[in-house]
Every structure is written in structure tokens, then in C-alpha cells.
Design a protein around this motif. Structure first.
Motif, PDB file in Angstrom:
ATOM      1  N   GLU A 236      -6.680  -3.409  -5.767  1.00 58.32           N
ATOM      2  CA  GLU A 236      -7.926  -3.101  -5.079  1.00 58.32           C
ATOM      3  C   GLU A 236      -9.055  -4.012  -5.546  1.00 58.32           C
TER       4      GLU A 236
ATOM      5  N   VAL B 173       0.840  -1.199   0.000  1.00 63.09           N
ATOM      6  CA  VAL B 173       0.000   0.000   0.000  1.00 63.09           C
ATOM      7  C   VAL B 173       0.872   1.246   0.000  1.00 63.09           C
TER       8      VAL B 173
ATOM      9  N   GLN C   6      -0.027  -4.182 -10.993  1.00 63.01           N
ATOM     10  CA  GLN C   6       0.101  -2.991 -10.150  1.00 63.01           C
ATOM     11  C   GLN C   6       1.567  -2.616  -9.971  1.00 63.01           C
TER      12      GLN C   6
ATOM     13  N   TRP D 243      -0.883  -1.929  -4.231  1.00 65.80           N
ATOM     14  CA  TRP D 243      -1.831  -2.916  -3.707  1.00 65.80           C
ATOM     15  C   TRP D 243      -3.014  -3.047  -4.656  1.00 65.80           C
TER      16      TRP D 243
END
Length: 381
Positions: free
Chosen positions: A65, A58, A109, A63
Motif C-alpha cells: 500500500e 490484493v 508483503q 499488495w
């Protein structure tokens, strides 16, 4: 990158990219070696990440989602003769015991975060730098070329992974069953807390694995439904099946100096460090493999961040500090997972009754259970 890199990271997997982002955040110039992408195939893996790993990712804005990261609200572990241990996020007063993360979503990510970080240059071949970090995985060619011994203890097991569709919602519950043959059948929740998809990780006897992989979808559905005791109702295969041999391993050295041919006259010695599966692997029954690798990345980035201003990022003292910080924890986890696997691999005499009695007793010891749960979550208190 106008100036030469300070760190060259060999391996652009999850641990390598995470380390690159951590170092770049501290204004360290990084060359990230990413080999050409292989032909894409369905990736059925899912990782159980603890609170420490989630906080780390995070902080890097990496992270995933939504339903790509499913919180585990409850976990139930069953033995082979009535033993049971139950863990609850609510009782721990936390949001989740762990998060089951879809691997492709996490990799995307991280790749996006790397692409927008100017301190990181993605390269196709290794480049010279004061420090080389090897994050190539358990089959690392660089580790072998450095002459590092990688002590491997092979289990007589293969892991079978797949995605399953359940008849009932999992409600954020992970289930795990041990049997008297040392096999571990685990179902991990996917697609959000009200989803019906599950990630299967089934550690089976190596002689049994080929037969399970060769089964028709209908036969496999029946096998996994039976192994799950219909905890989520009937189960249906929803992906390809993948398998790999299981082993635990640890490198005898995690840091060192590069060979003389790689050194430059008049400059500080160039050094190397191992991280992630290039340094260690453990049995997957506790789901701690990637958590250990991410903790490696965090520890190495921390010692580099906290170094004296006049020290090189590859200073051997820093690297020894990193190795000391991580080796003990990795050894503890390796021995713990190995001990559990060995405990359930024997079904003779009074051992089955004793281990299941132990599970029931552990489930009732609130303080010890609380401490163990917090440790698994990566929390120190």
C-alpha cells in the motif's frame, strides 16, 4: 505441517510465493523451498504490474500500500523521428494503466503473508511431493537437471537500472523513448502520483553499457537528463546502478515426470512444472515479465483447484492443460516485444519514417488502441 506436502515449490521469489499462497488458499499443502538469504544489497528494481496482477495480489492480501505502489495515470511513448503514442487511464475509465511497484516492499508483503499461512511450510531443501513446481528464475539449476532445453535468444543489449530524483513531479506519468539504435529509455513513476522519484530502465548497446556504468554521478546525471529530453527537468542519480544482459527465452517443455530415481513404487508418478522466468523471459520494453509469471501462478493454481476430486495435484492432464493455457499468451508477448525491439534496431532507408508514421497512425486508431491497452492491462474486454 502434520501431513506431507502435496506440492513442493522450488524458488521463493515473487512468483513462487504467490503460487504458494494461491494453493494454500485452496487447502493444498505446500513446501516452499527458500535458500538462505544472500547478503543484502540495494535493490533498484521496480515492476510495472497490470490490473490482473494487482487484483491477484490484493486477493492474497499481499499488495503493498501507500507510495510503494504508484498508479500510472498517463504513458507517453516517443519514437526516434516524431512518432508518439499516448495512453490515458482516464480515457480507459480505469484507475491506472499499471502500477509501478517497489520490489522490496512487494517481497516483504508476500513473505509476511506466507509466514501466517499454516498450509505453507518454508524449507531449506527440496522435499518429495506429488508435484514439484520450479520457480527458480531464468538460471534455474533444477530445470537444467531435468534436461529441459531453454532456447535463449540474446540481444546485443544490457539493461541499466537505477533510481533517479527528478526536478519536477512526475504526476503519475511514465515515459519511454526509442531511438534508431534499438535502445529504449524508460522512466517509471515512484513514491505516489505527486512524487519526484523515478525508476530507470535503460536498454543500451552492450558495448556502451560499461561506459555508462563507469561514469561519475555527475556524468550519468547529464546523460539521463539528455536522454529524457528534460521531460521531468534535470535528473539526479539517487541509488546504485545495476545492469544485466537482455535476452528472450522459452523452455521447450513446461511439464513432465520426475526421473525414475525420484519416483515411489506403487504411487502415482511424481511430476514437475515450470513457472515464471524458469519457463520464459521477454524483453523488458513492455514491462510484462512479472505479469506473465504471476499469470502462470494463477493458471496453475486454477487447474489444480478445478480438478476432479480423485485426481492428484500432479496429474499430467492437469499440467498439460496449464501449459496449453499459458504457452500461447507467452509466445504472443515474446514475439510482440521482440518485434518492437527489432523494428527500432535498424535505422536504414525508409524504415525510421515508416515506423514513426505507424506510431502516429496507431495513436489515432481509438478502437485498436483501446483493445491493445486492455490486453496489456490483463483485461479481456
Amino acid at each position: 505441517m502434520a501431513l506431507p506436502p502435496e506440492v513442493c515449490i522450488r524458488g521463493a521469489g515473487i512468483v513462487g510465493r504467490t503460487l504458494a499462497l494461491l494453493l494454500a488458499r485452496e487447502r493444498v499443502r505446500v513446501a516452499l523451498v527458500a535458500p538462505p538469504a544472500a547478503a543484502e544489497r540495494e535493490d533498484v528494481r521496480a515492476y510495472a504490474l497490470n490490473a490482473a496482477s494487482r487484483e491477484l495480489l490484493v486477493s492474497l492480501r499481499a499488495w503493498p500500500e501507500g507510495i510503494s505502489a504508484t498508479p500510472v495515470r498517463e504513458m507517453v511513448v516517443d519514437g526516434d523521428e516524431g512518432g508518439r503514442v499516448q495512453f490515458s487511464a482516464a480515457r480507459q475509465k480505469v484507475e491506472a494503466l499499471a502500477w509501478i511497484v517497489d520490489v522490496p516492499a512487494l517481497e516483504k508483503q508476500l513473505a509476511d503473508a506466507v509466514r501466517f499461512q499454516p498450509q505453507i511450510e518454508v524449507v531449506s531443501e527440496p522435499v518429495a511431493a506429488p508435484l514439484t513446481v520450479v520457480c527458480e528464475g531464468k538460471a534455474s539449476a533444477t530445470r537444467e537437471a531435468l534436461g529441459v532445453s531453454y532456447a535463449v535468444t540474446r540481444y546485443p543489449q544490457h539493461a541499466i537500472a537505477a533510481r533517479l530524483e527528478a526536478e519536477q513531479s512526475h504526476e503519475g506519468t511514465a515515459r519511454q523513448w526509442f531511438n534508431d539504435k534499438g535502445e529504449v529509455f524508460a522512466l517509471l513513476p515512484l513514491d505516489g502520483v505527486h512524487g519526484r522519484r523515478l525508476a530507470l530502465v535503460w536498454s543500451v548497446d552492450q558495448l556502451r553499457a560499461p561506459a555508462l556504468l563507469a561514469q561519475s554521478a555527475e556524468e550519468f546525471n547529464a546523460a539521463v537528463t539528455e536522454a529524457s529530453h528534460q521531460a521531468f527537468g534535470a535528473l539526479r542519480l539517487a541509488s546504485e546502478r545495476a545492469a544485466w544482459p537482455l535476452a528472450r527465452a522459452i523452455a521447450d517443455r513446461w511439464t513432465g515426470s520426475l526421473p525414475a530415481a525420484a519416483q515411489t513404487s506403487g504411487q502415482a508418478p511424481r511430476t514437475w512444472a515450470l513457472a515464471g522466468d524458469a519457463a520464459h523471459t521477454v524483453h523488458p520494453l513492455a514491462g510484462q515479465g512479472l505479469n506473465l509469471g504471476l499469470a502462470d501462478a494463477a493458471a496453475l493454481a486454477a487447474v489444480i483447484k478445478e480438478r476432479d476430486y480423485w485426481r492428484s495435484v500432479g496429474d499430467p492432464r492437469l499440467l498439460r492443460r496449464y501449459e496449453r493455457a499459458r504457452r500461447t499468451e507467452v509466445l504472443q508477448m515474446s514475439l510482440a516485444t521482440d518485434g518492437l525491439q527489432q523494428l527500432f534496431s535498424h535505422g536504414l532507408g525508409p524504415l525510421p519514417a515508416l515506423r514513426n508514421w505507424g506510431m502516429r497512425g496507431f495513436d489515432r486508431t481509438r478502437l485498436v488502441k483501446h483493445w491493445v491497452t486492455r490486453q496489456a492491462m490483463g483485461l479481456k474486454a
